[in-house]
Write an enzyme that holds these catalytic residues in place. Structure first.
Site, PDB file in Angstrom:
ATOM      1  N   HIS A 101      -7.529   6.443   4.318  1.00 12.45           N
ATOM      2  CA  HIS A 101      -7.935   5.903   3.015  1.00 12.45           C
ATOM      3  C   HIS A 101      -9.292   5.244   3.254  1.00 12.45           C
ATOM      4  CE1 HIS A 101      -3.475   5.357   2.964  1.00 12.45           C
ATOM      5  NE2 HIS A 101      -3.555   5.567   1.671  1.00 12.45           N
ATOM      6  N   ASP A 104      -9.100   1.917   4.904  1.00 13.97           N
ATOM      7  CA  ASP A 104      -8.698   1.835   6.321  1.00 13.97           C
ATOM      8  C   ASP A 104      -9.907   1.868   7.240  1.00 13.97           C
ATOM      9  OD1 ASP A 104      -6.145   2.359   5.278  1.00 13.97           O
ATOM     10  OD2 ASP A 104      -6.353   4.518   5.670  1.00 13.97           O
TER      11      ASP A 104
HETATM   12  C1  XLS Z   1       2.847   5.318   0.819  1.00 12.55           C
HETATM   13  C2  XLS Z   1       2.208   6.613   0.979  1.00 12.55           C
HETATM   14  C3  XLS Z   1       0.763   6.576   1.454  1.00 12.55           C
HETATM   15  C4  XLS Z   1       0.108   7.893   1.188  1.00 12.55           C
HETATM   16  C5  XLS Z   1      -1.381   7.861   1.183  1.00 12.55           C
HETATM   17  O1  XLS Z   1       4.050   5.201   0.753  1.00 12.55           O
HETATM   18  O2  XLS Z   1       2.980   7.395   1.835  1.00 12.55           O
HETATM   19  O3  XLS Z   1       0.708   6.230   2.784  1.00 12.55           O
HETATM   20  O4  XLS Z   1       0.519   8.853   2.109  1.00 12.55           O
HETATM   21  O5  XLS Z   1      -1.880   7.019   0.215  1.00 12.55           O
END
Ligand code: XLS
Ligand code: NI
Ligand code: NI
Length: 435
Positions: A101, A104
């Site tokens: 993301h 991150d």
């Molecule tokens: C949260 C989601 C997130 C997505 C990406 O539960 O799994 O990690 O994979 O935004």
């Protein structure tokens, strides 16, 4: 030069099933050919930047437990250090892909212009590291759920300024994904849902989300991004109710807004469980509609009822997931992203490596079991036998007739069906021979 974070941990090797080395692969052998394809090319593993490098170990009752030299993550120097460590880990594990993301990888500094500048700077830095290491980007995405501006949703927010901020944020993240040669772009709408219907205009919010996703697709074509656009279903958490509830709900949504040929699904094991399904149910649903994109591999605790995002360690579950993926022809742009985190007491660098080693091994073991079941053909033969009646002309022509014609035939031929065993235990015993 290595940072020293991983101390003397060396590159993980395949040592075979008899190895007792905790930091060796016993099943994952990247070059081994399974059903005509290298294991690495089947599984297409990815590390999730958020769980492995951004998460600090907090839970609802306690703060950070993981003390990393790149925390707190509020300046560019530490963001680059984090990237350095990430690439050291990809190298140790031999992970071909990663996912991120925006939040991150760059520091969170406030306004859109700052976010854009830092995202461009860090993705240039990451791009240089990718050139050297050969590790690739499976997918990028925007975090539109952590910062307080997103508390009432992103594209579904009642405030049109939040919709605008979301549009600009997703544009910057697709641009960055495109720049890094990403193979997919994911949208997971953690706050695209509601806390209470008392303050929610659901119809308007769904229309806004549908238009937003169309804008994403239009923009992808405009810039020539060749990757797939994927949405990730989850029923709830953090929202009480999330609009992208499960695969079937997403497919209905995509059809309603004319996106069924443009958008596929990124399915997560733990989200399937939260929605009251099995992982293979979600995969089979997507496959039946030609909408399987990629998977987020993890495991939920079956007692706790929330998204615990643990590394997978259940071979039968993983094997059945890959069975449906292989039957559908395997991944194209997708892969196996470890959307999984270590437990907050697992504070050592070694824990982070061991978690991935174990996860990769379980997936490899599941893949091998799935391939063996396909090659043996037992499940497929049982399925064909169970539906064999439908291959007759009479059965097929019934589908293009009507209730009255069928009724006439039932009377004329005195049709009186005799029940047959569904053989569930026999089939379960069969699967157990392979896992
Ligand atoms: C949260 C989601 C997130 C997505 C990406 O539960 O799994 O990690 O994979 O935004
Ligand atoms: Ni999740
Ligand atoms: Ni996920």
């Amino acid at each position: 030069m290595a940072s020293g974070f991983f101390q003397e941990i060396e590159k993980i090797r395949y040592e075979g099933e008899d190895s007792k080395n905790p930091l060796a692969f016993r099943h994952y052998n990247p070059d081994e050919v399974i059903m005509g394809k290298r294991m690495e090319d089947h599984l297409r593993f990815a590390v999730a930047w958020w769980h492995s490098f951004a998460w600090e170990g907090g839970d609802p009752f306690g703060g950070p437990t993981l003390e990393r030299p790149w925390h707190p993550q509020d300046d560019m120097g530490r963001a680059k250090m984090k990237a350095d460590i990430a690439f050291e880990m990809f190298d140790i594990l031999g992970q071909p892909y990663f996912c991120w993301h925006d939040a991150d990888i760059r520091p969170e500094q406030g306004n859109y212009a700052d976010n854009l500048r830092t995202l461009e700077e860090i993705t240039d830095y990451i791009g240089e590291k990718m050139q050297v290491s050969g590790t690739k980007l499976l997918w990028g995405t925007a975090n539109m759920f952590s910062h307080r501006r997103w508390m009432g949703g992103a594209s579904t927010n009642p405030d049109p300024d939040v919709f605008a901020f979301a549009a600009a944020t997703v544009k910057s993240c697709i641009d960055a994904t495109h720049k890094l040669g990403g193979e997919n772009y994911v949208l997971w709408g953690g706050r695209e849902g509601y806390e209470t219907l008392l303050n929610t205009d659901m119809g308007a919010e769904l229309d806004h989300m549908g238009r937003f996703l169309n804008m994403v697709v239009e923009y992808k074509h405009k810039i020539g991004f060749k990757g797939a656009i994927l949405v990730e279903p989850k029923p709830q958490e953090p929202s009480k109710h999330q609009y992208d509830y499960d695969a079937a709900t997403c497919i209905g949504f995509l059809r309603k807004y004319g996106l069924e040929d443009e958008v596929k699904l990124n399915l997560e094991q733990g989200h399937a469980i939260l929605a009251g399904h099995s992982f293979e149910h979600e995969i089979a649903t997507a496959v039946a509609e030609g909408m399987l994109g990629s998977i987020d591999m993890n495991r939920n605790d079956y007692q706790s009822g929330w998204d615990t995002d643990q590394f997978p360690n259940n071979t039968p579950e993983v094997a059945l997931a890959y069975y449906h993926i292989l039957k559908a022809g395997g991944f194209t742009t997708g892969g196996t992203n470890f959307d999984a985190k270590i437990r907050r007491q697992s504070i050592d660098a070694e824990d982070l490596i061991a978690a991935h080693v174990g996860g990769m091994d379980i997936c490899a073991r599941g893949l091998k079991a799935a391939a063996a079941m396909i090659e043996d053909g037992g499940l497929e033969a049982a399925l064909e036998d169970r539906y064999a009646g439908w291959s007759s002309d009479t059965a097929q022509s019934m589908l293009s007739s009507g209730l009255d014609e069928i009724t006439a035939r039932v009377l004329a031929e005195d049709i009186n069906p005799q029940p047959r065993s569904g053989q569930q235990e026999i089939l379960e015993n069969y699967v157990n021979r392979f896992v």
